[in-house]
Design a protein around this motif. Structure first.
Motif, PDB file in Angstrom:
ATOM      1  N   GLY A 273       0.814  -1.215   0.000  1.00 40.49           N
ATOM      2  CA  GLY A 273       0.000   0.000   0.000  1.00 40.49           C
ATOM      3  C   GLY A 273       0.842   1.256   0.000  1.00 40.49           C
ATOM      4  O   GLY A 273       0.525   2.234  -0.694  1.00 40.49           O
ATOM      5  N   ARG A 274       1.939   1.224   0.770  1.00 36.46           N
ATOM      6  CA  ARG A 274       2.806   2.403   0.813  1.00 36.46           C
ATOM      7  C   ARG A 274       3.563   2.625  -0.503  1.00 36.46           C
ATOM      8  O   ARG A 274       3.830   3.763  -0.878  1.00 36.46           O
ATOM      9  CB  ARG A 274       3.796   2.243   1.977  1.00 36.46           C
ATOM     10  CG  ARG A 274       3.135   2.365   3.343  1.00 36.46           C
ATOM     11  CD  ARG A 274       4.148   2.256   4.464  1.00 36.46           C
ATOM     12  NE  ARG A 274       3.518   2.368   5.762  1.00 36.46           N
ATOM     13  CZ  ARG A 274       4.180   2.314   6.922  1.00 36.46           C
ATOM     14  NH1 ARG A 274       5.499   2.107   6.920  1.00 36.46           N
ATOM     15  NH2 ARG A 274       3.534   2.416   8.071  1.00 36.46           N
ATOM     16  N   ILE A 275       3.885   1.548  -1.188  1.00 44.19           N
ATOM     17  CA  ILE A 275       4.551   1.667  -2.491  1.00 44.19           C
ATOM     18  C   ILE A 275       3.607   2.314  -3.509  1.00 44.19           C
ATOM     19  O   ILE A 275       4.023   3.159  -4.308  1.00 44.19           O
ATOM     20  CB  ILE A 275       5.034   0.291  -3.004  1.00 44.19           C
ATOM     21  CG1 ILE A 275       6.268  -0.168  -2.217  1.00 44.19           C
ATOM     22  CG2 ILE A 275       5.350   0.336  -4.489  1.00 44.19           C
ATOM     23  CD1 ILE A 275       7.499   0.687  -2.435  1.00 44.19           C
ATOM     24  N   ARG A 276       2.339   1.932  -3.466  1.00 43.47           N
ATOM     25  CA  ARG A 276       1.370   2.559  -4.379  1.00 43.47           C
ATOM     26  C   ARG A 276       1.284   4.066  -4.114  1.00 43.47           C
ATOM     27  O   ARG A 276       1.266   4.868  -5.039  1.00 43.47           O
ATOM     28  CB  ARG A 276      -0.008   1.905  -4.203  1.00 43.47           C
ATOM     29  CG  ARG A 276      -0.170   0.564  -4.883  1.00 43.47           C
ATOM     30  CD  ARG A 276      -1.635   0.152  -5.000  1.00 43.47           C
ATOM     31  NE  ARG A 276      -2.256   0.028  -3.668  1.00 43.47           N
ATOM     32  CZ  ARG A 276      -2.257  -1.086  -2.963  1.00 43.47           C
ATOM     33  NH1 ARG A 276      -1.666  -2.185  -3.438  1.00 43.47           N
ATOM     34  NH2 ARG A 276      -2.864  -1.143  -1.776  1.00 43.47           N
ATOM     35  N   LYS A 277       1.238   4.424  -2.850  1.00 40.32           N
ATOM     36  CA  LYS A 277       1.176   5.845  -2.488  1.00 40.32           C
ATOM     37  C   LYS A 277       2.449   6.567  -2.902  1.00 40.32           C
ATOM     38  O   LYS A 277       2.416   7.716  -3.384  1.00 40.32           O
ATOM     39  CB  LYS A 277       0.949   5.986  -0.985  1.00 40.32           C
ATOM     40  CG  LYS A 277       0.727   7.431  -0.535  1.00 40.32           C
ATOM     41  CD  LYS A 277       0.301   7.492   0.905  1.00 40.32           C
ATOM     42  CE  LYS A 277       0.094   8.941   1.354  1.00 40.32           C
ATOM     43  NZ  LYS A 277      -0.907   9.653   0.533  1.00 40.32           N
ATOM     44  N   TYR A 278       3.578   5.918  -2.726  1.00 39.17           N
ATOM     45  CA  TYR A 278       4.873   6.493  -3.114  1.00 39.17           C
ATOM     46  C   TYR A 278       4.916   6.784  -4.610  1.00 39.17           C
ATOM     47  O   TYR A 278       5.360   7.861  -5.041  1.00 39.17           O
ATOM     48  CB  TYR A 278       5.986   5.524  -2.717  1.00 39.17           C
ATOM     49  CG  TYR A 278       7.360   5.874  -3.233  1.00 39.17           C
ATOM     50  CD1 TYR A 278       8.053   6.963  -2.742  1.00 39.17           C
ATOM     51  CD2 TYR A 278       7.952   5.094  -4.236  1.00 39.17           C
ATOM     52  CE1 TYR A 278       9.323   7.283  -3.222  1.00 39.17           C
ATOM     53  CE2 TYR A 278       9.221   5.395  -4.718  1.00 39.17           C
ATOM     54  CZ  TYR A 278       9.900   6.493  -4.204  1.00 39.17           C
ATOM     55  OH  TYR A 278      11.156   6.805  -4.684  1.00 39.17           O
ATOM     56  N   LEU A 279       4.433   5.833  -5.419  1.00 37.66           N
ATOM     57  CA  LEU A 279       4.427   6.019  -6.879  1.00 37.66           C
ATOM     58  C   LEU A 279       3.474   7.143  -7.292  1.00 37.66           C
ATOM     59  O   LEU A 279       3.750   7.886  -8.239  1.00 37.66           O
ATOM     60  CB  LEU A 279       4.042   4.711  -7.567  1.00 37.66           C
ATOM     61  CG  LEU A 279       5.074   3.575  -7.465  1.00 37.66           C
ATOM     62  CD1 LEU A 279       4.509   2.280  -8.051  1.00 37.66           C
ATOM     63  CD2 LEU A 279       6.371   3.963  -8.172  1.00 37.66           C
ATOM     64  N   GLU A 280       2.367   7.272  -6.588  1.00 38.40           N
ATOM     65  CA  GLU A 280       1.432   8.359  -6.883  1.00 38.40           C
ATOM     66  C   GLU A 280       2.081   9.724  -6.636  1.00 38.40           C
ATOM     67  O   GLU A 280       1.833  10.685  -7.366  1.00 38.40           O
ATOM     68  CB  GLU A 280       0.177   8.224  -6.016  1.00 38.40           C
ATOM     69  CG  GLU A 280      -0.747   7.072  -6.423  1.00 38.40           C
ATOM     70  CD  GLU A 280      -1.919   6.914  -5.466  1.00 38.40           C
ATOM     71  OE1 GLU A 280      -2.012   7.728  -4.506  1.00 38.40           O
ATOM     72  OE2 GLU A 280      -2.725   5.992  -5.655  1.00 38.40           O
ATOM     73  N   GLU A 281       2.922   9.786  -5.625  1.00 32.50           N
ATOM     74  CA  GLU A 281       3.562  11.049  -5.280  1.00 32.50           C
ATOM     75  C   GLU A 281       4.665  11.443  -6.254  1.00 32.50           C
ATOM     76  O   GLU A 281       4.855  12.634  -6.544  1.00 32.50           O
ATOM     77  CB  GLU A 281       4.138  10.967  -3.860  1.00 32.50           C
ATOM     78  CG  GLU A 281       3.074  10.888  -2.775  1.00 32.50           C
ATOM     79  CD  GLU A 281       3.680  10.641  -1.407  1.00 32.50           C
ATOM     80  OE1 GLU A 281       4.903  10.371  -1.346  1.00 32.50           O
ATOM     81  OE2 GLU A 281       2.939  10.713  -0.403  1.00 32.50           O
ATOM     82  N   ILE A 282       5.408  10.459  -6.767  1.00 33.69           N
ATOM     83  CA  ILE A 282       6.569  10.780  -7.610  1.00 33.69           C
ATOM     84  C   ILE A 282       6.261  10.746  -9.102  1.00 33.69           C
ATOM     85  O   ILE A 282       7.131  11.097  -9.905  1.00 33.69           O
ATOM     86  CB  ILE A 282       7.750   9.840  -7.303  1.00 33.69           C
ATOM     87  CG1 ILE A 282       7.419   8.401  -7.714  1.00 33.69           C
ATOM     88  CG2 ILE A 282       8.149   9.930  -5.842  1.00 33.69           C
ATOM     89  CD1 ILE A 282       8.603   7.448  -7.609  1.00 33.69           C
ATOM     90  N   CYS A 283       5.055  10.339  -9.508  1.00 38.71           N
ATOM     91  CA  CYS A 283       4.706  10.240 -10.928  1.00 38.71           C
ATOM     92  C   CYS A 283       3.773  11.375 -11.338  1.00 38.71           C
ATOM     93  O   CYS A 283       2.801  11.678 -10.639  1.00 38.71           O
ATOM     94  CB  CYS A 283       4.056   8.899 -11.240  1.00 38.71           C
ATOM     95  SG  CYS A 283       5.172   7.508 -11.022  1.00 38.71           S
TER      96      CYS A 283
END
Length: 338
Positions: A273-283
């Motif tokens: 879940g945190r990886i999905r959020k991380y990708l949303e922030e950097i993309c």
């Protein structure tokens, strides 16, 4: 005669002597102020040719050097415009070499566009004051337009491009001689093909962004470039994020979760879940649009039948190590207390 000499009183004799003295002084004064015969003027063999204001102006416009430098160069060459110009350029080269080691971390970003591509260049100087100078900004615009003629992003090739009869490198050296600061053409980036839509946005001359779209319009591209300038996303979408970046982030998140004492099964779900959020922030495409937070960039692109192929974002002076002056330490050293 004897009789007169005997009876003339001493006061009369004294008065006669004083009158004679006045006559002598008058004669001497007249001789001193009398006009003297004029001496013939002999011209010195080293007499210099008079330099006109128009000649100084012409040399200044041709070289960009200061007014007094131009006057001095013309006098030294006896008014020979070509030799004076050559001497000024040689001096400019020496000035440029002396200043080349000085840190140039200020400056501006300039862009130029043609039918099939957009280019962006960063031009550096030493102070923000010069970064706003009209001559410096005009040079940056010339460099950006010169970059349109190149196929690659080579600074060496850009420096050899001719603009108004001079190479970019010659223009740079002349500007150094005129302004007195180290000036560098630091980097050049280009995007676009004949089938794409390119656009750019520059924020206060300090941050520059270019986008390359498939479909859409220039106006859409500028809106997205403005968003990128503000939010600074590193990647376009999740597919463009390097695998090692994702793995490193996953390792860090996993270690943090395990140290908290949670079971591995729960840790795995937490990390996903945190990886999905991380990708949303950097993309880019998953970020909320700065001009309308109710939609993402992906939704904005879809509404305009477009997709983002790539983008580039640069900031003036990023990556350049600046010299930090410790004013307090300097004062203490001068006071002998350090």
């Amino acid at each position: 005669f004897f009789f007169l000499r005997f009876f003339i009183c001493p006061a009369v004799i004294t008065k006669m002597k004083f009158s004679a003295l006045l006559i002598l002084v008058g004669v001497s004064s007249s001789a001193a102020f009398a006009p003297r015969p004029s001496m013939p003027f002999v011209a010195s063999s080293t007499a210099l040719k008079m330099v006109s204001v128009s000649e100084i102006k012409e040399l200044r416009e041709a070289t960009g050097a200061g007014m007094m430098d131009c006057k001095r160069a013309l006098i030294e060459t006896d008014g020979d415009m070509d030799t004076a110009m050559e001497n000024l350029r040689k001096k400019g080269l020496m000035k440029a070499d002396k200043k080349a080691t000085r840190v140039a971390a200020e400056g501006t970003i300039a862009t130029a566009s043609s039918d099939d591509k957009t280019v962006m260049v960063e031009i550096n100087c030493e102070t923000d004051f010069v970064g706003k100078d009209s001559s410096f900004l005009a040079f940056a615009d010339k460099v950006a337009n010169a970059a349109l003629s190149l196929d690659g992003d080579s600074i060496e090739a850009l420096n050899e491009v001719e603009v108004d009869g001079k190479t970019v490198e010659e223009l740079r050296q002349n500007l150094i001689a005129k302004i007195g600061e180290n000036i560098k053409v630091r980097r050049m980036i280009s995007v676009g093909t004949a089938d794409s839509v390119t656009a750019s946005y520059i924020h206060s001359g300090r941050i520059g962004v270019m986008v390359d779209l498939e479909g859409g319009s220039v106006e859409l591209g500028k809106d997205i470039a403005m968003h990128i300038a503000a939010m600074n996303p590193p990647y376009v979408d999740a597919d463009s994020v390097p695998g090692d970046v994702v793995e490193n982030e996953k390792r860090i998140l996993t270690e943090e979760a395990l140290e908290s004492g949670k079971p591995e099964a729960i840790v795995e779900k937490m990390v996903a879940g945190r990886i999905r959020k991380y990708l949303e922030e950097i993309c880019l495409v998953s970020q909320n649009f700065v001009k309308d937070s109710d939609k993402t960039i992906a939704q904005l692109l879809k509404e305009n039948d477009a997709s983002c192929k790539t983008f580039s974002r640069i900031a003036v002076g990023e990556g350049i190590e600046k010299k930090e002056d410790d004013f307090a330490a300097e004062v203490a050293k001068m006071a002998g207390t350090a």
